[in-house]
Scaffold this motif. Sequence first.
Motif, PDB file in Angstrom:
ATOM      1  N   ASP A  92       7.751  -0.905   9.645  1.00  0.00           N
ATOM      2  CA  ASP A  92       6.904  -1.458  10.705  1.00  0.00           C
ATOM      3  C   ASP A  92       5.426  -1.412  10.325  1.00  0.00           C
ATOM      4  OD1 ASP A  92       8.712  -2.442  12.455  1.00  0.00           O
ATOM      5  OD2 ASP A  92       8.661  -0.766  13.864  1.00  0.00           O
ATOM      6  N   TYR A  93       5.041  -0.364   9.593  1.00  0.00           N
ATOM      7  CA  TYR A  93       3.633  -0.249   9.169  1.00  0.00           C
ATOM      8  C   TYR A  93       3.226  -1.524   8.421  1.00  0.00           C
ATOM      9  CZ  TYR A  93      -0.533   1.610   6.784  1.00  0.00           C
ATOM     10  OH  TYR A  93      -1.804   1.811   6.308  1.00  0.00           O
ATOM     11  N   LEU A  94       4.076  -1.960   7.482  1.00  0.00           N
ATOM     12  CA  LEU A  94       3.688  -3.136   6.702  1.00  0.00           C
ATOM     13  C   LEU A  94       3.615  -4.381   7.595  1.00  0.00           C
ATOM     14  CD1 LEU A  94       2.808  -4.219   3.981  1.00  0.00           C
ATOM     15  CD2 LEU A  94       5.172  -4.873   3.545  1.00  0.00           C
TER      16      LEU A  94
ATOM     17  N   ARG B  41      -4.136  -8.387   1.219  1.00  0.00           N
ATOM     18  CA  ARG B  41      -4.587  -7.368   2.162  1.00  0.00           C
ATOM     19  C   ARG B  41      -5.205  -6.191   1.398  1.00  0.00           C
ATOM     20  NH1 ARG B  41      -2.620  -3.119   1.385  1.00  0.00           N
ATOM     21  NH2 ARG B  41      -3.546  -2.040   3.138  1.00  0.00           N
ATOM     22  N   CYS B  42      -6.031  -5.424   2.085  1.00  0.00           N
ATOM     23  CA  CYS B  42      -6.522  -4.187   1.476  1.00  0.00           C
ATOM     24  C   CYS B  42      -7.047  -3.280   2.588  1.00  0.00           C
ATOM     25  CB  CYS B  42      -7.610  -4.455   0.442  1.00  0.00           C
ATOM     26  SG  CYS B  42      -9.129  -5.075   1.128  1.00  0.00           S
ATOM     27  N   THR B  43      -7.290  -2.045   2.225  1.00  0.00           N
ATOM     28  CA  THR B  43      -7.874  -1.092   3.161  1.00  0.00           C
ATOM     29  C   THR B  43      -9.388  -1.256   3.124  1.00  0.00           C
ATOM     30  OG1 THR B  43      -6.065   0.461   2.759  1.00  0.00           O
ATOM     31  CG2 THR B  43      -8.114   1.378   3.657  1.00  0.00           C
TER      32      THR B  43
ATOM     33  N   PRO C  94       0.827  -1.215   0.000  1.00  0.00           N
ATOM     34  CA  PRO C  94       0.000   0.000   0.000  1.00  0.00           C
ATOM     35  C   PRO C  94       0.863   1.267   0.000  1.00  0.00           C
ATOM     36  CG  PRO C  94       0.086  -0.944   2.214  1.00  0.00           C
ATOM     37  CD  PRO C  94       0.847  -1.889   1.315  1.00  0.00           C
ATOM     38  N   SER C  95       0.302   2.341  -0.516  1.00  0.00           N
ATOM     39  CA  SER C  95       1.009   3.640  -0.498  1.00  0.00           C
ATOM     40  C   SER C  95      -0.030   4.741  -0.342  1.00  0.00           C
ATOM     41  CB  SER C  95       1.803   3.838  -1.786  1.00  0.00           C
ATOM     42  OG  SER C  95       0.953   3.733  -2.910  1.00  0.00           O
ATOM     43  N   VAL C  96       0.431   5.911   0.081  1.00  0.00           N
ATOM     44  CA  VAL C  96      -0.491   7.028   0.290  1.00  0.00           C
ATOM     45  C   VAL C  96      -1.219   7.361  -1.022  1.00  0.00           C
ATOM     46  CG1 VAL C  96       1.402   8.721  -0.030  1.00  0.00           C
ATOM     47  CG2 VAL C  96      -0.698   9.401   1.149  1.00  0.00           C
TER      48      VAL C  96
ATOM     49  N   SER D  51      -5.723   6.551   8.577  1.00  0.00           N
ATOM     50  CA  SER D  51      -5.949   7.945   8.213  1.00  0.00           C
ATOM     51  C   SER D  51      -4.725   8.744   8.611  1.00  0.00           C
ATOM     52  CB  SER D  51      -7.175   8.506   8.932  1.00  0.00           C
ATOM     53  OG  SER D  51      -7.207   9.906   8.722  1.00  0.00           O
ATOM     54  N   ALA D  52      -4.286   9.601   7.692  1.00  0.00           N
ATOM     55  CA  ALA D  52      -3.138  10.466   7.977  1.00  0.00           C
ATOM     56  C   ALA D  52      -3.590  11.781   8.599  1.00  0.00           C
ATOM     57  CB  ALA D  52      -2.357  10.717   6.690  1.00  0.00           C
ATOM     58  N   ALA D  53      -4.907  11.930   8.818  1.00  0.00           N
ATOM     59  CA  ALA D  53      -5.446  13.228   9.244  1.00  0.00           C
ATOM     60  C   ALA D  53      -4.842  13.718  10.561  1.00  0.00           C
ATOM     61  CB  ALA D  53      -6.964  13.153   9.353  1.00  0.00           C
ATOM     62  N   THR D  54      -4.777  12.824  11.551  1.00  0.00           N
ATOM     63  CA  THR D  54      -4.262  13.281  12.854  1.00  0.00           C
ATOM     64  C   THR D  54      -2.748  13.488  12.826  1.00  0.00           C
ATOM     65  OG1 THR D  54      -4.272  10.975  13.499  1.00  0.00           O
ATOM     66  CG2 THR D  54      -6.047  12.338  14.374  1.00  0.00           C
TER      67      THR D  54
ATOM     68  N   PRO E 168      -6.306  -0.531  -7.690  1.00  0.00           N
ATOM     69  CA  PRO E 168      -5.450  -1.080  -8.760  1.00  0.00           C
ATOM     70  C   PRO E 168      -3.957  -0.974  -8.449  1.00  0.00           C
ATOM     71  CG  PRO E 168      -6.238   1.104  -9.352  1.00  0.00           C
ATOM     72  CD  PRO E 168      -6.924   0.752  -8.068  1.00  0.00           C
ATOM     73  N   ARG E 169      -3.152  -1.690  -9.205  1.00  0.00           N
ATOM     74  CA  ARG E 169      -1.693  -1.604  -9.049  1.00  0.00           C
ATOM     75  C   ARG E 169      -1.041  -1.538 -10.430  1.00  0.00           C
ATOM     76  NH1 ARG E 169      -3.214  -1.167  -4.370  1.00  0.00           N
ATOM     77  NH2 ARG E 169      -2.136  -2.004  -2.529  1.00  0.00           N
ATOM     78  N   ILE E 170       0.121  -0.880 -10.474  1.00  0.00           N
ATOM     79  CA  ILE E 170       0.861  -0.881 -11.723  1.00  0.00           C
ATOM     80  C   ILE E 170       1.643  -2.186 -11.840  1.00  0.00           C
ATOM     81  CG2 ILE E 170       0.934   1.609 -12.014  1.00  0.00           C
ATOM     82  CD1 ILE E 170       3.621   1.756 -10.900  1.00  0.00           C
TER      83      ILE E 170
HETATM   84  C1  LIG Z   1       1.303   6.263   4.416  1.00  0.00           C
HETATM   85  C2  LIG Z   1      -0.145   6.010   4.083  1.00  0.00           C
HETATM   86  C3  LIG Z   1      -1.106   6.976   4.387  1.00  0.00           C
HETATM   87  C4  LIG Z   1      -2.454   6.742   4.084  1.00  0.00           C
HETATM   88  N1  LIG Z   1      -3.394   7.680   4.419  1.00  0.00           N
HETATM   89  C5  LIG Z   1      -4.705   7.407   4.189  1.00  0.00           C
HETATM   90  C6  LIG Z   1      -5.714   8.331   4.595  1.00  0.00           C
HETATM   91  O1  LIG Z   1      -5.429   9.394   5.160  1.00  0.00           O
HETATM   92  N2  LIG Z   1      -7.004   8.012   4.369  1.00  0.00           N
HETATM   93  C7  LIG Z   1      -7.363   6.849   3.743  1.00  0.00           C
HETATM   94  O2  LIG Z   1      -8.555   6.605   3.550  1.00  0.00           O
HETATM   95  N3  LIG Z   1      -6.421   5.947   3.346  1.00  0.00           N
HETATM   96  C8  LIG Z   1      -5.117   6.209   3.554  1.00  0.00           C
HETATM   97  N4  LIG Z   1      -4.158   5.297   3.179  1.00  0.00           N
HETATM   98  C9  LIG Z   1      -4.564   4.052   2.521  1.00  0.00           C
HETATM   99  C10 LIG Z   1      -4.223   4.087   1.031  1.00  0.00           C
HETATM  100  O3  LIG Z   1      -5.111   4.934   0.345  1.00  0.00           O
HETATM  101  C11 LIG Z   1      -4.289   2.662   0.485  1.00  0.00           C
HETATM  102  O4  LIG Z   1      -3.320   1.884   1.123  1.00  0.00           O
HETATM  103  C12 LIG Z   1      -4.023   2.622  -1.000  1.00  0.00           C
HETATM  104  O5  LIG Z   1      -5.084   3.245  -1.672  1.00  0.00           O
HETATM  105  C13 LIG Z   1      -3.905   1.190  -1.520  1.00  0.00           C
HETATM  106  O6  LIG Z   1      -5.077   0.481  -1.268  1.00  0.00           O
HETATM  107  P1  LIG Z   1      -5.097  -0.829  -0.388  1.00  0.00           P
HETATM  108  O7  LIG Z   1      -4.567  -0.493   0.979  1.00  0.00           O
HETATM  109  O8  LIG Z   1      -6.534  -1.237  -0.362  1.00  0.00           O
HETATM  110  O9  LIG Z   1      -4.224  -1.848  -1.043  1.00  0.00           O
HETATM  111  C14 LIG Z   1      -2.825   5.519   3.456  1.00  0.00           C
HETATM  112  C15 LIG Z   1      -1.849   4.573   3.180  1.00  0.00           C
HETATM  113  C16 LIG Z   1      -0.532   4.793   3.471  1.00  0.00           C
HETATM  114  C17 LIG Z   1       0.478   3.740   3.152  1.00  0.00           C
END
Ligand SMILES: Cc1cc2nc3c(=O)[nH]c(=O)nc-3n(C[C@H](O)[C@H](O)[C@H](O)COP(=O)(O)O)c2cc1C
Length: 322
Positions: free
Chosen positions: A254-256, A114-116, A22-24, A272-275, A312-314
Amino acid sequence: MPTQTLTRQDVLDILEIARFAPSVHNTQPWKVSWSDTSVTVSLDPEHLLSDGDPTGRETIISLGIFTEAIVIAAKKCGFESKSVSYKDKSSVIVLTKKSSTPSDSQTVALLTQRCTDRSIYTHTEITATTPEDIKKSGREKDVSVWVTTDEATIQKTAQLTSQGIGVALSSPNFRKELSSYLAEPWSRSNRGISVNSLYIPKIIAYLEPIFMRLGIGLGAEVKLEKRRWLSASGIVFIAAKGDMPEYWFQVGRDYLRISLQIERAGLSQATSAATVEASNFHEDIEEMLGTDYRLQCVIRFGNGKKSRAYSPRISAEALLST
Ligand SMILES: Cc1cc2nc3c(=O)[nH]c(=O)nc-3n(C[C@H](O)[C@H](O)[C@H](O)COP(=O)(O)O)c2cc1C
């Protein structure tokens, strides 16, 4: 005879697994190159977030995540990582061929599956060992991990997260950039957040990129984010000794590990990166944790949706050639 050096095919095999990291905003801003003995990841300037991540913190955390994914993937492909280093916005992973191929299929499966999950979770009892197992999966020297199922802490975090999202969404530039990384089901882009992963009514999800850009429904978004966080059964806080790229990189690794441990426990997760990023909300959380470490990531976990919405992924090829 197996070669002792890395071939292009070896690197492609490794990336075929690591690309699921995953990435931001799912920007995946990676440019990968390799030598006989190492893989180097640097940043693709075309996919950096000027408004969503002005300090670069979220991107370097993501680089740490991707680097750790390469370590995991390399192990599966028969390579051991001798060293991992970070310098000047790039990481270098030195790899050597192992004589017997170790199988690490379970971790690889967790990484690729895994996924969010941004849905509202339903209550679940967290077994006593789960928080300890999640905490233990953090291993970096300058990083501390807290895992809580305490109701008052969840409520306070939900409050701060929704306030933080309110601050972020009040910026038209932030919204514009985010909307360009929202992926509709028919989108041909292989970056960005799938709107299906927002778990909002389909019609609103399909219009979300436009709504986001125009700032329509922001109040509802703030309320929804609060409900999402209130539904968590537990929260992970990751903080680092300092607030510089070297620390952010460690946090990412560590996040991963933590993310995969949550998966291993059969739970859903979202972050969430908000806080971390908005205003001084991180200070409220640091005070709550009683630490002088800097907050870097917050992850909620709980009982989410059984169906999964993947972003999606590249391709591995594109990572190598960009
Ligand atoms: C460093 C980092 C910051 C992230 N910040 C947010 C966020 O503020 N809000 C959110 O909904 N998802 C956030 N995500 C989740 C990413 O959007 C998500 O990992 C990415 O879209 C890939 O999707 P997946 O996790 O389902 O594989 C963040 C992920 C990472 C790695």
